[in-house]
Design a protein around this motif. Structure first.
Motif, PDB file in Angstrom:
ATOM      1  N   TYR A  35       0.797  -1.209   0.001  1.00 32.33           N
ATOM      2  CA  TYR A  35      -0.008   0.107  -0.177  1.00 32.33           C
ATOM      3  C   TYR A  35       0.931   1.145   0.072  1.00 32.33           C
ATOM      4  CZ  TYR A  35      -2.157  -3.832   2.756  1.00 32.33           C
ATOM      5  OH  TYR A  35      -2.805  -5.007   2.956  1.00 32.33           O
ATOM      6  N   PRO A  36       0.482   2.326  -0.438  1.00 33.92           N
ATOM      7  CA  PRO A  36       1.173   3.612  -0.317  1.00 33.92           C
ATOM      8  C   PRO A  36       1.606   3.494   1.292  1.00 33.92           C
ATOM      9  CG  PRO A  36      -0.670   4.009  -1.796  1.00 33.92           C
ATOM     10  CD  PRO A  36      -0.856   2.478  -1.199  1.00 33.92           C
ATOM     11  N   LEU A  37       2.878   4.196   1.255  1.00 36.01           N
ATOM     12  CA  LEU A  37       3.124   4.149   2.738  1.00 36.01           C
ATOM     13  C   LEU A  37       4.447   5.433   2.722  1.00 36.01           C
ATOM     14  CD1 LEU A  37       6.345   2.948   2.928  1.00 36.01           C
ATOM     15  CD2 LEU A  37       5.163   0.879   2.594  1.00 36.01           C
ATOM     16  N   ARG A  38       4.752   5.855   4.259  1.00 32.76           N
ATOM     17  CA  ARG A  38       5.801   6.605   4.637  1.00 32.76           C
ATOM     18  C   ARG A  38       6.541   5.735   5.520  1.00 32.76           C
ATOM     19  NH1 ARG A  38       3.201  10.302   6.806  1.00 32.76           N
ATOM     20  NH2 ARG A  38       3.671  10.108   8.884  1.00 32.76           N
ATOM     21  N   MET A  39       7.781   5.702   5.270  1.00 30.85           N
ATOM     22  CA  MET A  39       8.650   5.025   6.087  1.00 30.85           C
ATOM     23  C   MET A  39       9.924   5.784   6.654  1.00 30.85           C
ATOM     24  SD  MET A  39      10.999   1.352   5.259  1.00 30.85           S
ATOM     25  CE  MET A  39      12.111   2.221   4.118  1.00 30.85           C
ATOM     26  N   ASP A  40      10.160   5.545   7.919  1.00 31.68           N
ATOM     27  CA  ASP A  40      11.456   6.075   8.514  1.00 31.68           C
ATOM     28  C   ASP A  40      12.165   5.313   9.253  1.00 31.68           C
ATOM     29  OD1 ASP A  40      10.707   9.161   7.909  1.00 31.68           O
ATOM     30  OD2 ASP A  40       8.774   8.684   9.244  1.00 31.68           O
ATOM     31  N   ILE A  41      13.466   5.418   9.410  1.00 26.29           N
ATOM     32  CA  ILE A  41      14.454   4.628  10.025  1.00 26.29           C
ATOM     33  C   ILE A  41      14.533   5.179  11.302  1.00 26.29           C
ATOM     34  CG2 ILE A  41      16.626   3.816  10.061  1.00 26.29           C
ATOM     35  CD1 ILE A  41      16.981   4.080   7.074  1.00 26.29           C
ATOM     36  N   LEU A  42      14.482   4.146  12.540  1.00 31.21           N
ATOM     37  CA  LEU A  42      14.465   4.862  13.926  1.00 31.21           C
ATOM     38  C   LEU A  42      15.737   4.555  14.334  1.00 31.21           C
ATOM     39  CD1 LEU A  42      11.426   3.039  15.196  1.00 31.21           C
ATOM     40  CD2 LEU A  42      11.593   5.716  14.456  1.00 31.21           C
ATOM     41  N   GLY A  43      16.668   3.434  13.795  1.00 27.03           N
ATOM     42  CA  GLY A  43      18.056   3.398  14.455  1.00 27.03           C
ATOM     43  C   GLY A  43      18.774   2.411  13.498  1.00 27.03           C
ATOM     44  N   GLY A  44      20.055   2.516  13.588  1.00 27.03           N
ATOM     45  CA  GLY A  44      20.867   1.632  12.759  1.00 27.03           C
ATOM     46  C   GLY A  44      20.788   1.847  11.346  1.00 27.03           C
ATOM     47  N   ALA A  45      21.026   2.978  10.833  1.00 26.95           N
ATOM     48  CA  ALA A  45      20.657   3.412   9.535  1.00 26.95           C
ATOM     49  C   ALA A  45      21.781   2.988   8.601  1.00 26.95           C
ATOM     50  CB  ALA A  45      20.616   5.082   9.275  1.00 26.95           C
ATOM     51  N   ASP A  46      23.147   2.963   8.931  1.00 23.76           N
ATOM     52  CA  ASP A  46      23.950   2.351   8.355  1.00 23.76           C
ATOM     53  C   ASP A  46      24.011   0.885   8.059  1.00 23.76           C
ATOM     54  OD1 ASP A  46      24.266   2.001  11.120  1.00 23.76           O
ATOM     55  OD2 ASP A  46      26.603   1.586  10.999  1.00 23.76           O
ATOM     56  N   GLN A  47      22.970   0.248   8.941  1.00 22.21           N
ATOM     57  CA  GLN A  47      22.823  -1.172   8.671  1.00 22.21           C
ATOM     58  C   GLN A  47      21.378  -1.619   7.676  1.00 22.21           C
ATOM     59  OE1 GLN A  47      22.610  -3.148  12.466  1.00 22.21           O
ATOM     60  NE2 GLN A  47      24.782  -2.287  13.185  1.00 22.21           N
ATOM     61  N   PHE A  48      20.952  -0.440   7.411  1.00 24.24           N
ATOM     62  CA  PHE A  48      19.545  -0.653   6.736  1.00 24.24           C
ATOM     63  C   PHE A  48      19.670  -1.501   5.465  1.00 24.24           C
ATOM     64  CE2 PHE A  48      16.232   0.224   3.188  1.00 24.24           C
ATOM     65  CZ  PHE A  48      15.420   0.176   4.310  1.00 24.24           C
ATOM     66  N   ARG A  49      18.883  -2.621   5.477  1.00 22.15           N
ATOM     67  CA  ARG A  49      18.738  -3.484   4.449  1.00 22.15           C
ATOM     68  C   ARG A  49      17.182  -3.936   4.441  1.00 22.15           C
ATOM     69  NH1 ARG A  49      19.529  -9.036   2.872  1.00 22.15           N
ATOM     70  NH2 ARG A  49      20.202  -9.319   0.586  1.00 22.15           N
ATOM     71  N   MET A  50      16.516  -3.940   3.200  1.00 19.88           N
ATOM     72  CA  MET A  50      15.161  -4.397   3.136  1.00 19.88           C
ATOM     73  C   MET A  50      15.181  -5.559   2.082  1.00 19.88           C
ATOM     74  SD  MET A  50      11.712  -3.301   1.432  1.00 19.88           S
ATOM     75  CE  MET A  50      12.117  -3.621  -0.141  1.00 19.88           C
ATOM     76  N   SER A  51      14.559  -6.891   2.747  1.00 21.17           N
ATOM     77  CA  SER A  51      14.259  -7.775   1.666  1.00 21.17           C
ATOM     78  C   SER A  51      12.733  -8.373   1.801  1.00 21.17           C
ATOM     79  CB  SER A  51      15.133  -9.157   2.099  1.00 21.17           C
ATOM     80  OG  SER A  51      14.840  -9.753   3.389  1.00 21.17           O
ATOM     81  N   ILE A  52      12.275  -8.791   0.517  1.00 19.24           N
ATOM     82  CA  ILE A  52      11.068  -8.992   0.259  1.00 19.24           C
ATOM     83  C   ILE A  52      10.997 -10.477  -0.408  1.00 19.24           C
ATOM     84  CG2 ILE A  52       8.705  -8.681  -0.308  1.00 19.24           C
ATOM     85  CD1 ILE A  52       8.839  -5.721   0.406  1.00 19.24           C
ATOM     86  N   ASP A  53      10.396 -11.465  -0.227  1.00 19.25           N
ATOM     87  CA  ASP A  53      10.056 -12.513  -1.100  1.00 19.25           C
ATOM     88  C   ASP A  53       8.495 -12.863  -1.132  1.00 19.25           C
ATOM     89  OD1 ASP A  53      12.999 -13.353  -1.512  1.00 19.25           O
ATOM     90  OD2 ASP A  53      12.820 -13.774   0.482  1.00 19.25           O
TER      91      ASP A  53
END
Length: 333
Positions: A35-53
């Motif tokens: 769905y249309p969304l707004r996302m923010d990183i709360l902590g650990g931005a240097d480790q950010f990675r997303m995976s979706i299967d």
């Protein structure tokens, strides 16, 4: 899911996987998948990675999702969908309609079609099955099981126990289906297998989550409906496009009009003609969802299932599904 003038979400292949280290790319892929969304990183931005299967299974989209940093997301109301988040590891804090729920491997969180959704914390490295369900499909499944119309939307409880009973079966079934996503030739690609599986997902959700119809759904069936009522219902379900009248249905049932109407009100809680109208609306909706918009018109489909007055049809459809039939057709395909 946002406002009615929001851009359409692009259609997706039946199965796909995505990985990204870019938060903007992750937001875009989340919008396309869910769905249309707004996302923010709360902590650990240097480790950010997303995976979706993810995999589409009939009216259900199952996504095995993970973020390697703490994040938050906000959605507008889901409108045409119900949604379940089942953590396999970690936790998820969220809020919807005033309900603040922490989802864990022992408890799923559920969202209905109404009310904004705030995921206040998706904990880093949590693996969560995000299950998107077409609203019309879940409501049609409940009507099929109860053999009568329902009030929409279904008032699903905001959370559900996953440790035993139907909830545990639902979690295990969802996990098994998620495990099929990476297979080269998943069995779920075969309609003869996929259809019973997604029907089972819907049935177990309706059996495990609390809602106003659950007690009726799980209680032992009352003595069989009167044969006359069964004959009328079978005739309508077999051919809802037929121009039935109350008198004609009474003749099929072999009773008087008054007796048939009383049986419907006692056992189905609606009149015979209201039951027929709901059947026709279900068939129209199913056809619109499965249609090719450039080659189909709402009028054509409505006439196919016995509606002759388009104004009254559109009003009844909008009341049942919360959206104009033209919009359903435009979002099909």
């Amino acid at each position: 899911m946002a406002n009615s003038d929001a851009p359409a979400v692009p259609s997706l292949p039946w199965r796909f996987s995505t990985r990204t280290l870019d938060p903007d790319e992750a937001s875009e892929q989340g919008t396309q998948t869910y769905y249309p969304l707004r996302m923010d990183i709360l902590g650990g931005a240097d480790q950010f990675r997303m995976s979706i299967d993810a995999m589409q299974l009939g009216p259900i989209l199952i996504g095995d999702c993970r973020f390697d940093a703490d994040i938050k997301m906000d959605f507008a109301e889901l409108r045409d969908f119900y949604h379940i988040n089942i953590p396999l590891s970690g936790y998820l804090d969220s809020r919807n309609l005033g309900n603040e729920i922490t989802a864990t491997p022992n408890r799923a969180v559920l969202y209905g079609p109404t009310g904004d959704v705030q995921l206040s914390r998706w904990s880093a490295r949590s693996r969560i099955l995000c299950i998107k369900i077409r609203r019309a499909a879940l409501e049609a499944e409940l009507e099929r099981l109860l053999q009568r119309p329902i009030r929409s939307p279904i008032d699903l409880a905001p959370s559900m126990d996953l440790t035993h009973g139907y909830g545990r079966v639902l979690r295990d079934l969802a996990s098994m289906l998620a495990g099929q996503i990476g297979h080269k030739d998943p069995l779920t690609r075969q309609e003869i297998i996929s259809a019973p599986l997604w029907h089972s997902m819907l049935t177990h959700l309706l059996a495990s989550a609390d809602h106003r119809y659950r007690e009726e759904l799980l209680s032992p069936r009352s003595p069989c409906r009167p044969p006359a009522l069964k004959r009328a219902i079978e005739a309508m379900r077999a051919s809802p496009e037929t121009p039935f009248t109350a008198a004609g249905l009474a003749e099929i049932a072999g009773v008087s009009i008054r007796t048939l109407q009383a049986a419907f009100h006692t056992h189905v809680d609606v009149s015979p003609m209201a039951y027929l109208r709901d059947l026709r609306l279900e068939r129209v909706h199913a056809d619109l969802v499965a249609s090719d918009p450039p080659r189909t018109s709402v009028t054509e489909v409505a006439h196919r299932w016995g509606f002759t007055h388009m104004g009254r049809f559109a009003t009844a459809y909008s009341k049942k599904y919360g959206v104009h039939p033209v919009k359903t057709l435009r979002s099909a395909g």
